[in-house]
Write an enzyme that holds these catalytic residues in place. Structure first.
Site, PDB file in Angstrom:
ATOM      1  NE  ARG A  26      -1.311   2.419   2.966  1.00  0.00           N
ATOM      2  CZ  ARG A  26      -0.829   3.519   3.529  1.00  0.00           C
ATOM      3  NH1 ARG A  26      -0.726   4.640   2.828  1.00  0.00           N
ATOM      4  NH2 ARG A  26      -0.400   3.507   4.786  1.00  0.00           N
ATOM      5  CG  ASP A  27       3.377   4.241   2.977  1.00  0.00           C
ATOM      6  OD1 ASP A  27       3.188   5.165   2.184  1.00  0.00           O
ATOM      7  OD2 ASP A  27       4.017   4.383   4.035  1.00  0.00           O
ATOM      8  CG  HIS A 221       5.068   4.572   9.178  1.00  0.00           C
ATOM      9  ND1 HIS A 221       4.256   3.675   8.510  1.00  0.00           N
ATOM     10  CD2 HIS A 221       5.641   5.323   8.203  1.00  0.00           C
ATOM     11  CE1 HIS A 221       4.321   3.894   7.213  1.00  0.00           C
ATOM     12  NE2 HIS A 221       5.179   4.885   6.999  1.00  0.00           N
ATOM     13  CG  HIS A 223       9.133   7.854   5.647  1.00  0.00           C
ATOM     14  ND1 HIS A 223       8.731   8.033   4.340  1.00  0.00           N
ATOM     15  CD2 HIS A 223       8.062   7.332   6.292  1.00  0.00           C
ATOM     16  CE1 HIS A 223       7.470   7.622   4.204  1.00  0.00           C
ATOM     17  NE2 HIS A 223       7.051   7.196   5.381  1.00  0.00           N
ATOM     18  CB  CYS A 254       4.391  10.963   1.693  1.00  0.00           C
ATOM     19  SG  CYS A 254       2.816  11.742   2.094  1.00  0.00           S
ATOM     20  CG  ASN A 263       7.579   3.611   4.049  1.00  0.00           C
ATOM     21  OD1 ASN A 263       7.059   4.297   4.917  1.00  0.00           O
ATOM     22  ND2 ASN A 263       7.037   3.449   2.850  1.00  0.00           N
TER      23      ASN A 263
END
Length: 315
Positions: A26-27, A221, A223, A254, A263
């Protein structure tokens, strides 16, 4: 010659087990310029499951206009129904009640909402103020819980914002507390532009505890914009956090924060955790092979240092 696995040297006061919340499908893929075929995404998720990942964020039920890469959610999610729901959890992101309805109709039992700790990012990402976004999420979370779904709250820009700069800890705590009070089962603290440092991580986690948010409700989470993702993760582990978000192969960024790079790579995380003697249930060899395969599908080398080291990919 690079060894296949690190030497195990456990450190004191760390968890014995960490649950990796895999966000690659997803991300990791949402910001890709070229559309990734649905069948490739489905195979990616199946390979991740075979590598031992038990929480794999599958897709997002946002309007296709906003994230075209994830416009195939209705096609992709049914292609994953052969995965045992007792063993493999497949969370999906929903932006509003309409997205929730779409997800529940397909049988999704784990959903996530995406809030912001700053007004600037709330406006850029959701076209709402923080308060307005929380008002929008309240009925989503309430209904999801009534339907028996597990609800995760993402909180972005917890450490820094490209428009506002460093984000005051009390400001983050207030929004985080609102999401927990709303009914979220867990909260993922996002360093969306990768500016956090270990001391900042500890300060935020401590402040959340002092505000009544227990550590077992929290995930992190990170980065890797400034190369701090692993050191920040270690700080979180030392605080007792046992849920860490990561993206296979280090995919992602993003779309609403141009300074956000990839990430934390799942392989890099697993390498560190294995060296610390922390169990994840993940087969590093299979995971590395999966990310190398996905890099081939995308037509470029994986940014993960561990993937490059173990497969000898060229940068």
């Amino acid at each position: 010659m690079t060894p296949a696995l690190p030497m195990v040297a456990p450190a004191k006061n760390l968890p014995t087990h960490v649950r990796i919340h895999e966000v690659g499908p997803r991300d990791g893929l949402q910001n890709e310029k070229n559309l990734v075929p649905t069948e490739v995404k489905a195979e990616f998720i199946h390979r991740l499951a075979e590598a031992g990942l038990t929480t794999i964020e599958a897709t997002s039920f946002v309007h296709p206009k906003w994230v075209p890469q994830l416009a195939d959610a209705e096609t992709l999610f049914p292609a994953l129904q052969d995965l045992d729901p007792e063993k493999i959890h497949l969370p999906v992101l929903v932006p509003n009640e309409k997205g929730l309805t779409r997800a529940l109709t397909l049988g999704a039992s784990r959903i996530a909402v995406f809030a912001s700790a700053t007004e600037s990012f709330a406006k850029a990402n959701l076209n709402r103020t923080i308060a307005e976004s929380l008002d929008m999420f309240t009925p989503v979370v309430t209904r999801a819980k009534e339907e028996g779904a597990h609800v995760r709250g993402y909180l972005s820009m917890c450490f820094g914002d490209p428009w506002e700069g460093p984000v005051p800890v009390p400001q983050v705590v207030a929004t985080a507390k609102a999401l927990i009070d709303m009914g979220c089962d867990e909260l993922s603290l996002g360093d969306t532009i990768g500016v956090a440092t270990p001391g900042h991580v500890t300060a935020l986690l401590t402040a959340l505890n002092e505000a009544g948010v227990a550590t077992h409700h929290l995930g992190v989470h990170f980065h890797d914009t400034y190369g701090q993702a692993l050191s920040n993760t270690l700080a979180a582990l030392q605080h007792g956090v046992t849920t860490v978000d990561a993206s296979a192969g280090g995919l992602g960024g993003c779309p609403y924060a141009k300074s956000a790079t990839g990430n934390l790579a799942t392989e890099d995380l697993v390498w560190m955790l294995r060296g610390l003697g922390i169990e994840t249930g993940v087969d590093l060899g299979r995971l590395t092979a999966t990310s190398a395969w996905m890099a081939e599908q995308l037509g470029r080398p994986s940014p993960s240092r561990t993937v490059r080291a173990l497969t000898h990919q060229e940068q």
